[in-house]
Design a protein around this motif. Structure first.
Motif, PDB file in Angstrom:
ATOM      1  N   THR A  13       0.810  -1.220   0.000  1.00 39.55           N
ATOM      2  CA  THR A  13       0.000   0.000   0.000  1.00 39.55           C
ATOM      3  C   THR A  13       0.845   1.274   0.000  1.00 39.55           C
ATOM      4  OG1 THR A  13      -0.106  -0.117   2.414  1.00 39.55           O
ATOM      5  CG2 THR A  13      -1.970  -1.060   1.197  1.00 39.55           C
ATOM      6  N   ASP A  16       6.236   2.694  -3.069  1.00 39.05           N
ATOM      7  CA  ASP A  16       6.954   1.747  -3.930  1.00 39.05           C
ATOM      8  C   ASP A  16       6.114   0.508  -4.219  1.00 39.05           C
ATOM      9  OD1 ASP A  16       8.943   3.555  -3.520  1.00 39.05           O
ATOM     10  OD2 ASP A  16      10.423   2.130  -2.754  1.00 39.05           O
ATOM     11  N   ARG A  36      -2.121  -3.969   6.122  1.00 36.17           N
ATOM     12  CA  ARG A  36      -2.421  -3.927   7.559  1.00 36.17           C
ATOM     13  C   ARG A  36      -3.883  -3.592   7.754  1.00 36.17           C
ATOM     14  NH1 ARG A  36       1.743  -0.161  10.562  1.00 36.17           N
ATOM     15  NH2 ARG A  36       1.315   1.384   8.950  1.00 36.17           N
ATOM     16  N   ASP A  67       1.044  -8.451   9.100  1.00 36.61           N
ATOM     17  CA  ASP A  67       1.860  -7.394   9.696  1.00 36.61           C
ATOM     18  C   ASP A  67       3.257  -7.980   9.919  1.00 36.61           C
ATOM     19  OD1 ASP A  67       0.971  -4.688  11.601  1.00 36.61           O
ATOM     20  OD2 ASP A  67       2.989  -5.524  11.780  1.00 36.61           O
ATOM     21  N   SER A  93       8.893   3.876   7.677  1.00 39.45           N
ATOM     22  CA  SER A  93       9.956   4.372   6.794  1.00 39.45           C
ATOM     23  C   SER A  93      10.321   5.834   7.025  1.00 39.45           C
ATOM     24  CB  SER A  93       9.525   4.173   5.336  1.00 39.45           C
ATOM     25  OG  SER A  93       8.499   5.088   4.996  1.00 39.45           O
ATOM     26  N   TYR A 161      15.975   4.308  12.421  1.00 37.88           N
ATOM     27  CA  TYR A 161      15.534   3.717  11.149  1.00 37.88           C
ATOM     28  C   TYR A 161      16.728   3.143  10.390  1.00 37.88           C
ATOM     29  CZ  TYR A 161      14.278   3.712   6.167  1.00 37.88           C
ATOM     30  OH  TYR A 161      14.112   3.357   4.842  1.00 37.88           O
ATOM     31  N   LYS A 165      17.724  -0.649   9.336  1.00 34.83           N
ATOM     32  CA  LYS A 165      17.913  -1.065   7.932  1.00 34.83           C
ATOM     33  C   LYS A 165      19.267  -1.759   7.747  1.00 34.83           C
ATOM     34  CE  LYS A 165      14.269   0.068   5.409  1.00 34.83           C
ATOM     35  NZ  LYS A 165      13.446  -0.948   4.721  1.00 34.83           N
TER      36      LYS A 165
HETATM   37  P1  NAP Z   1       6.017   3.944   2.476  1.00 44.02           P
HETATM   38  O1  NAP Z   1       5.300   4.700   1.411  1.00 44.02           O
HETATM   39  O2  NAP Z   1       6.172   4.528   3.824  1.00 44.02           O
HETATM   40  O3  NAP Z   1       5.294   2.520   2.597  1.00 44.02           O
HETATM   41  C1  NAP Z   1       5.577   1.654   3.653  1.00 44.02           C
HETATM   42  C2  NAP Z   1       4.696   0.437   3.531  1.00 44.02           C
HETATM   43  O4  NAP Z   1       4.955  -0.440   4.648  1.00 44.02           O
HETATM   44  C3  NAP Z   1       3.186   0.751   3.601  1.00 44.02           C
HETATM   45  O5  NAP Z   1       2.506  -0.144   2.761  1.00 44.02           O
HETATM   46  C4  NAP Z   1       2.851   0.471   5.048  1.00 44.02           C
HETATM   47  O6  NAP Z   1       1.492   0.138   5.269  1.00 44.02           O
HETATM   48  C5  NAP Z   1       3.724  -0.758   5.264  1.00 44.02           C
HETATM   49  N1  NAP Z   1       3.958  -1.044   6.677  1.00 44.02           N
HETATM   50  C6  NAP Z   1       4.376  -0.203   7.643  1.00 44.02           C
HETATM   51  N2  NAP Z   1       4.476  -0.843   8.816  1.00 44.02           N
HETATM   52  C7  NAP Z   1       4.098  -2.123   8.588  1.00 44.02           C
HETATM   53  C8  NAP Z   1       3.971  -3.270   9.394  1.00 44.02           C
HETATM   54  N3  NAP Z   1       4.196  -3.224  10.714  1.00 44.02           N
HETATM   55  N4  NAP Z   1       3.579  -4.439   8.823  1.00 44.02           N
HETATM   56  C9  NAP Z   1       3.288  -4.484   7.507  1.00 44.02           C
HETATM   57  N5  NAP Z   1       3.363  -3.424   6.692  1.00 44.02           N
HETATM   58  C10 NAP Z   1       3.774  -2.260   7.229  1.00 44.02           C
HETATM   59  O7  NAP Z   1       7.486   3.569   1.980  1.00 44.02           O
HETATM   60  P2  NAP Z   1       8.092   3.574   0.485  1.00 44.02           P
HETATM   61  O8  NAP Z   1       8.625   4.919   0.211  1.00 44.02           O
HETATM   62  O9  NAP Z   1       7.143   2.934  -0.440  1.00 44.02           O
HETATM   63  O10 NAP Z   1       9.367   2.642   0.705  1.00 44.02           O
HETATM   64  C11 NAP Z   1       9.291   1.232   0.517  1.00 44.02           C
HETATM   65  C12 NAP Z   1      10.455   0.575   1.268  1.00 44.02           C
HETATM   66  O11 NAP Z   1      11.691   1.064   0.758  1.00 44.02           O
HETATM   67  C13 NAP Z   1      10.491   0.843   2.762  1.00 44.02           C
HETATM   68  O12 NAP Z   1      11.037  -0.295   3.381  1.00 44.02           O
HETATM   69  C14 NAP Z   1      11.461   2.001   2.895  1.00 44.02           C
HETATM   70  O13 NAP Z   1      12.039   1.998   4.176  1.00 44.02           O
HETATM   71  C15 NAP Z   1      12.441   1.658   1.806  1.00 44.02           C
HETATM   72  N6  NAP Z   1      13.147   2.783   1.183  1.00 44.02           N
HETATM   73  C16 NAP Z   1      12.450   3.844   0.692  1.00 44.02           C
HETATM   74  C17 NAP Z   1      13.136   4.845   0.035  1.00 44.02           C
HETATM   75  C18 NAP Z   1      12.411   6.036  -0.568  1.00 44.02           C
HETATM   76  O14 NAP Z   1      13.088   7.025  -0.864  1.00 44.02           O
HETATM   77  N7  NAP Z   1      11.110   5.943  -0.815  1.00 44.02           N
HETATM   78  C19 NAP Z   1      14.531   4.761  -0.126  1.00 44.02           C
HETATM   79  C20 NAP Z   1      15.188   3.652   0.374  1.00 44.02           C
HETATM   80  C21 NAP Z   1      14.492   2.657   1.022  1.00 44.02           C
HETATM   81  P3  NAP Z   1       0.378   1.304   5.505  1.00 44.02           P
HETATM   82  O15 NAP Z   1       0.026   1.820   4.144  1.00 44.02           O
HETATM   83  O16 NAP Z   1      -0.717   0.567   6.165  1.00 44.02           O
HETATM   84  O17 NAP Z   1       1.016   2.350   6.373  1.00 44.02           O
END
Ligand code: NAP
Ligand code: F7E
Length: 350
Positions: A13, A16, A36, A67, A93, A161, A165
């Motif tokens: 959701t 990414d 979730r 979760d 994140s 965080y 990671k």
């Molecule tokens: P995001 O938009 O914050 O999405 C995080 C996702 O994880 C959401 O679907 C959220 O669900 C879910 N989530 C959070 N806590 C959870 C839990 N306890 N159990 C199951 N699901 C859970 O992050 P993103 O930007 O798409 O990033 C995707 C991944 O890449 C993350 O791991 C992030 O740390 C990593 N990352 C991101 C970037 C970036 O620049 N975007 C760069 C490097 C690494 P809800 O929708 O219910 O909140």
């Protein structure tokens, strides 16, 4: 309907997750996503892929409640979906939030990864199926290490965080070496889009630009304007995730554009794209400062270019323009609703 492969995405959701799900469905996969339970709908980013839940076998997207804190549930989902590829994108994140909720962040980001790997390890042992696993690592792991950062740069995390990671990254390396599992760590630099969460700085800025332009907001409060980030487009970056899992051997890759800009430069460009002068609207509020900041991230993605044949298609100016145009449109629709008597949403809090 038959599918060429099955993928399981945690964090479907999120920003990414939604782009990746679209990419995989377009390539003929059946995609299973873990969502979730929430008190309000949290599937807005993937609603475009929604199909009738009563025709399960033929649906390209199937959602499961779960979760990363719940290892038993993860195990059950893995066993029932039997994926060829798993993409672990779920995380708390937000870097600033991780200082306020460090234990929770570590539980989901570090231990959550371990729970999933443990379930996968047993699944591989009982079925003999070598499932391919993508771990969403982050440039935040480099933290205070000088740029340009590549796969051989030192990890020096500067937030709970980032520390979590780093643990997730090393769990991945260890399980690859110990159990011959196909695990790739993507070390992705910041990537943004019109679907970016509204509390990350780029989207906070472009949302404000749209709202200021349409008279819905007067100013924008930010923290540190001097930090530099290597910002790319999320749609480009999910392709790199997929490419990693299509290689013969599992490996780790930095994914970045190679160009860095400061938060101030992003703000200047975003306000200018709407014909506004950023200096008239931006105010500083120290509550957005972090206890320890990451000053300068600029990635060297030459290995991804060479081995995966990956390169970004959207550059900094293209990204800013894409986000500003989308948020101008959103603010226009918001203004229309407000005129019709609906109340406006709250300004971003982080
Ligand atoms: P995001 O938009 O914050 O999405 C995080 C996702 O994880 C959401 O679907 C959220 O669900 C879910 N989530 C959070 N806590 C959870 C839990 N306890 N159990 C199951 N699901 C859970 O992050 P993103 O930007 O798409 O990033 C995707 C991944 O890449 C993350 O791991 C992030 O740390 C990593 N990352 C991101 C970037 C970036 O620049 N975007 C760069 C490097 C690494 P809800 O929708 O219910 O909140
Ligand atoms: O901050 C500064 C802030 O929150 C960027 C996550 O996707 O990318 C993201 O982490 C910079 C920082 O992203 C505000 O201090 C100034 O220097 O947009 P951000 P991030 O911390 O780089 C990495 C790669 C991830 O892995 C993470 O999951 O902007 N900044 N003023 C601000 N940041 C925010 N959020 N809000 C402000 O008002």
């Amino acid at each position: 309907m038959s599918f060429i492969k099955t993928a399981l995405i945690t964090g479907i959701t999120g920003q990414d997750g939604s782009y990746l799900a679209e990419l995989l469905v377009a390539r003929g996969y059946q995609v299973h996503g873990i969502i979730r339970r929430a008190s309000s709908f949290n599937t807005g980013r993937i609603d475009g892929l929604y199909s009738d839940p009563h025709s399960r076998d033929s649906r390209p997207l199937v959602l499961h409640y779960g979760d990363l804190s719940d290892g038993t549930g993860l195990r059950r989902i893995l066993e029932s979906t039997r994926p060829d590829e798993v993409y672990n994108l779920a995380a708390q994140s937000h870097v600033k939030v991780s200082f306020e909720a460090p234990e929770y962040t570590a539980d989901i980001v570090a231990l959550g990864t371990l729970r999933l790997l443990e379930a996968l390890r047993d699944h591989q042992a009982t079925t003999g199926h070598r499932v391919r696993f993508y771990q969403a690592g982050s440039s935040e792991m480099f933290g205070a290490t000088n740029p340009p950062q590549s796969e051989s740069s030192l990890f020096y995390p500067r937030s709970p965080y980032a520390v979590a990671k780093v643990a997730g990254h090393w769990f991945g390396v260890n399980y690859r070496e110990a159990y011959d599992m196909f695990i790739c760590n993507g070390i992705l630099f910041n990537h943004e889009s019109p679907r970016r969460g509204e509390t990350f700085v780029t989207r906070k800025i472009t949302r404000a630009v749209g709202r200021i332009k349409h008279g819905l907001q007067e100013s924008l409060y930010l923290g540190n304007l001097d930090s530099k980030r290597d910002w790319g487009f999320a749609g480009d970056y999910v392709e790199a995730m997929w490419l990693m899992l299509q290689q013969e051997r599992p490996d780790d890759f930095v994914v970045a554009t190679g160009a860095a800009y400061s938060v101030q430069q992003f703000a200047e460009a975003a306000f200018a794209a709407a014909g506004l002068d950023w200096q008239k609207y931006i105010r500083i509020d120290e509550r957005y400062y972090r206890p320890s900041e990451v000053d300068f991230l600029q990635g060297d993605a030459s290995k991804a270019r060479r081995v995966l044949g990956w390169s970004p298609k959207v550059d900094f100016n293209g990204l800013v323009k894409m986000m500003v145009l989308s948020d101008l449109d959103l603010a226009h629709r918001e203004a229309t609703l407000i005129k019709a008597g609906f109340s406006p949403p709250n300004e971003s809090a982080m």
